[in-house]
Scaffold this motif. Structure first.
Motif, PDB file in Angstrom:
ATOM      1  N   GLU A 278       0.828  -1.215   0.000  1.00  0.00           N
ATOM      2  CA  GLU A 278       0.000   0.000   0.000  1.00  0.00           C
ATOM      3  C   GLU A 278       0.861   1.264   0.000  1.00  0.00           C
ATOM      4  O   GLU A 278       0.375   2.363  -0.240  1.00  0.00           O
ATOM      5  N   ALA A 279       2.141   1.113   0.320  1.00  0.00           N
ATOM      6  CA  ALA A 279       2.997   2.297   0.498  1.00  0.00           C
ATOM      7  C   ALA A 279       3.557   2.841  -0.820  1.00  0.00           C
ATOM      8  O   ALA A 279       4.010   3.973  -0.874  1.00  0.00           O
ATOM      9  N   TYR A 280       3.519   2.025  -1.891  1.00  0.00           N
ATOM     10  CA  TYR A 280       4.113   2.477  -3.156  1.00  0.00           C
ATOM     11  C   TYR A 280       3.118   3.291  -3.972  1.00  0.00           C
ATOM     12  O   TYR A 280       1.944   2.977  -4.023  1.00  0.00           O
ATOM     13  N   ARG A 281       3.638   4.314  -4.657  1.00  0.00           N
ATOM     14  CA  ARG A 281       2.774   5.160  -5.475  1.00  0.00           C
ATOM     15  C   ARG A 281       2.907   4.848  -6.971  1.00  0.00           C
ATOM     16  O   ARG A 281       2.479   5.610  -7.812  1.00  0.00           O
ATOM     17  N   SER A 282       3.487   3.695  -7.274  1.00  0.00           N
ATOM     18  CA  SER A 282       3.626   3.273  -8.668  1.00  0.00           C
ATOM     19  C   SER A 282       2.280   2.779  -9.207  1.00  0.00           C
ATOM     20  O   SER A 282       1.436   2.312  -8.443  1.00  0.00           O
ATOM     21  N   ASP A 283       2.086   2.898 -10.544  1.00  0.00           N
ATOM     22  CA  ASP A 283       0.849   2.389 -11.159  1.00  0.00           C
ATOM     23  C   ASP A 283       0.761   0.878 -10.996  1.00  0.00           C
ATOM     24  O   ASP A 283      -0.303   0.319 -10.822  1.00  0.00           O
ATOM     25  N   ILE A 284       1.907   0.215 -11.085  1.00  0.00           N
ATOM     26  CA  ILE A 284       1.925  -1.242 -11.038  1.00  0.00           C
ATOM     27  C   ILE A 284       2.706  -1.694  -9.808  1.00  0.00           C
ATOM     28  O   ILE A 284       3.892  -1.420  -9.688  1.00  0.00           O
ATOM     29  N   VAL A 285       2.004  -2.356  -8.894  1.00  0.00           N
ATOM     30  CA  VAL A 285       2.671  -2.922  -7.721  1.00  0.00           C
ATOM     31  C   VAL A 285       2.277  -4.387  -7.650  1.00  0.00           C
ATOM     32  O   VAL A 285       1.092  -4.713  -7.597  1.00  0.00           O
ATOM     33  N   ARG A 286       3.254  -5.265  -7.710  1.00  0.00           N
ATOM     34  CA  ARG A 286       2.958  -6.699  -7.639  1.00  0.00           C
ATOM     35  C   ARG A 286       3.670  -7.292  -6.424  1.00  0.00           C
ATOM     36  O   ARG A 286       4.857  -7.081  -6.228  1.00  0.00           O
ATOM     37  N   THR A 287       2.911  -8.044  -5.626  1.00  0.00           N
ATOM     38  CA  THR A 287       3.512  -8.585  -4.416  1.00  0.00           C
ATOM     39  C   THR A 287       3.841 -10.068  -4.578  1.00  0.00           C
ATOM     40  O   THR A 287       3.101 -10.812  -5.219  1.00  0.00           O
ATOM     41  N   VAL A 288       4.964 -10.458  -4.017  1.00  0.00           N
ATOM     42  CA  VAL A 288       5.379 -11.868  -4.041  1.00  0.00           C
ATOM     43  C   VAL A 288       4.984 -12.583  -2.752  1.00  0.00           C
ATOM     44  O   VAL A 288       5.359 -13.732  -2.551  1.00  0.00           O
ATOM     45  N   GLY A 289       4.215 -11.895  -1.879  1.00  0.00           N
ATOM     46  CA  GLY A 289       3.769 -12.535  -0.645  1.00  0.00           C
ATOM     47  C   GLY A 289       4.366 -11.860   0.577  1.00  0.00           C
ATOM     48  O   GLY A 289       4.914 -10.769   0.488  1.00  0.00           O
ATOM     49  N   LYS A 290       4.245 -12.545   1.691  1.00  0.00           N
ATOM     50  CA  LYS A 290       4.671 -11.960   2.959  1.00  0.00           C
ATOM     51  C   LYS A 290       6.191 -12.024   3.105  1.00  0.00           C
ATOM     52  O   LYS A 290       6.800 -13.058   2.863  1.00  0.00           O
ATOM     53  N   ARG A 291       6.775 -10.920   3.518  1.00  0.00           N
ATOM     54  CA  ARG A 291       8.223 -10.874   3.772  1.00  0.00           C
ATOM     55  C   ARG A 291       8.629 -11.895   4.833  1.00  0.00           C
ATOM     56  O   ARG A 291       9.748 -12.404   4.834  1.00  0.00           O
ATOM     57  N   SER A 292       7.690 -12.206   5.719  1.00  0.00           N
ATOM     58  CA  SER A 292       7.993 -13.152   6.802  1.00  0.00           C
ATOM     59  C   SER A 292       7.959 -14.610   6.323  1.00  0.00           C
ATOM     60  O   SER A 292       8.266 -15.508   7.094  1.00  0.00           O
ATOM     61  N   ASP A 293       7.574 -14.847   5.058  1.00  0.00           N
ATOM     62  CA  ASP A 293       7.441 -16.224   4.580  1.00  0.00           C
ATOM     63  C   ASP A 293       8.202 -16.400   3.258  1.00  0.00           C
ATOM     64  O   ASP A 293       7.645 -16.235   2.183  1.00  0.00           O
ATOM     65  N   TYR A 294       9.470 -16.751   3.351  1.00  0.00           N
ATOM     66  CA  TYR A 294      10.304 -16.857   2.149  1.00  0.00           C
ATOM     67  C   TYR A 294       9.876 -18.006   1.237  1.00  0.00           C
ATOM     68  O   TYR A 294      10.173 -18.001   0.055  1.00  0.00           O
ATOM     69  N   ARG A 295       9.172 -18.996   1.797  1.00  0.00           N
ATOM     70  CA  ARG A 295       8.676 -20.075   0.933  1.00  0.00           C
ATOM     71  C   ARG A 295       7.611 -19.529  -0.002  1.00  0.00           C
ATOM     72  O   ARG A 295       7.571 -19.880  -1.188  1.00  0.00           O
TER      73      ARG A 295
END
Ligand code: TXA
Ligand code: MG
Length: 345
Positions: A278-295
């Motif tokens: 939610e903190a990024y102001r880019s048009d495209i933000v894609r998440t790879v998941g939780k930072r706490s879960d490297y799997r």
């Protein structure tokens, strides 16, 4: 060519087995990524893999087996430590390299006298390997240079029309390729990091080394031992830069860059974690998941890199991950995707 796609079922396995025995190409799931299979003992069949992927012919293939007896049919010697490691980790995301027997054609090993062998931990894969004759050469089922496929849809994106069949069994478990250990060396050496870590391997067999050629950016004069680790790989089309440092600083830096690019009429994208999206102001933000879960991050990484290609961004900024035991394989793939471009704040 018309590519048949079928969900994993006894009938699909039978059909896949027939195609493989006739020298054809079948993509199938494993626990790591989807593989593109051909009969490993049939040089002409293996050659079709290189053509379909656009893979350099000196980049050797991994031979997939379904039982331990098969190993002894294709390698000259299994060192005791390798046997111990196989007992502990197979079936699983581990590939081991041995001296090959003559039965394995050079067309499968990229001209090398060694052969890479793996027993995957996936029921569909094991069924298809058995149905196809027991020795299935399978690199990742992507076009050479693109991120490895973690779903049947990714395989179709790259290879529909050029291979005989895709067996679909949903999304893979792990998402990055197997750990490769070379047993042709006096001291076993990891040529590619994966889910199984150096510490886990060393707990079973004692001393093991990491190929110096894969430690972050290959230094001048060092060359990764696995030919495939030398090529630019996993790369999205847009330029990708990793930003490392204190979390608030990273978010601030990326937002500044996004604003500047927007001013220049350019489109940017961000590879984020859930915590920051939610903190990024880019048009495209894609998440790879939780930072706490490297799997979870590993499982989503290649899918997200592929999605960036469809976004048509000019520039991609990525968060950084720890190069600790769990994050080492992720950072290895991400650094390669970024061409080792990393900004440390
Ligand atoms: O998880 C995996 O290993 C997946 C799934 C499908 O099993 N397969 C995979 O294959 O990642 P591929 O071809 O994308 O990567 C194989 C890597 C390449 O970097 C290749 O150069 C290296 O293994 N390799 C294969 N045989 C070798 C050998 N005899 N000596 C050194 N490196 C070898
Ligand atoms: Mg590959």
């Amino acid at each position: 060519m018309n590519t048949i796609t079928k969900a994993y079922s006894p009938e699909a396995v039978k059909e896949a087995g027939g195609i493989l025995k006739a020298g054809g190409l079948v993509a199938f799931p494993t626990e790591t990524v989807y593989g593109l299979g051909a009969d490993a003992l049939d040089e002409a069949a293996a050659a079709k893999i290189y053509a379909a992927k656009g893979r350099p012919s000196d980049n050797p293939l991994i031979v997939h087996i379904a039982d331990i007896e098969s190993l002894y049919e294709i390698v000259t010697e299994v060192p005791d430590k390798a046997k111990k490691l196989a007992d502990a980790m197979w079936p699983g995301p581990l590939t081991m390299i041995f001296h090959k027997k003559d039965i394995v054609p050079y067309g499968t090993t990229g001209g090398l006298d060694s052969v890479a062998v793996r027993m995957p931990d996936n029921k569909a894969a094991l069924d298809i390997i058995r149905a196809g004759g027991g020795f299935i050469a399978a690199p990742s089922a992507n076009t050479s240079g693109r991120p490895s496929p973690t779903s049947a849809a990714h395989v179709a994106e790259d290879l529909a029309g050029t291979i005989d069949m895709i067996v679909d069994d949903g999304e893979v478990e792990i998402g990055i390729e197997s750990t490769i250990v070379d047993f042709t060396e006096e001291i076993p050496m990891i040529l590619r990091p994966g889910r199984i870590s150096l510490r886990e391997i060393s707990a079973v067999i004692g001393e093991v080394r990491m190929d110096p050629g894969i430690l972050s950016k290959p230094a001048e004069g060092t060359r990764p031992k696995a030919p495939g680790m030398r090529y630019r790989h996993y790369a999205p089309k847009a330029e990708l830069v990793i930003v490392a440092g204190d979390n608030d600083k990273v978010v601030g830096y990326i937002n500044d860059k996004v604003a500047t690019l927007r001013g220049e009429g350019k489109k940017s994208a961000v590879l984020s974690t859930d915590e920051n999206k939610e903190a990024y102001r880019s048009d495209i933000v894609r998440t790879v998941g939780k930072r706490s879960d490297y799997r979870e991050v590993a499982r989503n990484l290649y899918k997200v890199l592929r999605e960036f290609d469809e976004d048509g961004a000019d520039m991609i900024y990525s968060e950084c991950f720890e190069e600790d035991e769990a994050g080492y394989a992720i950072m290895n793939r991400l650094l390669k995707a970024a061409g080792y471009k990393i900004i440390r704040l």
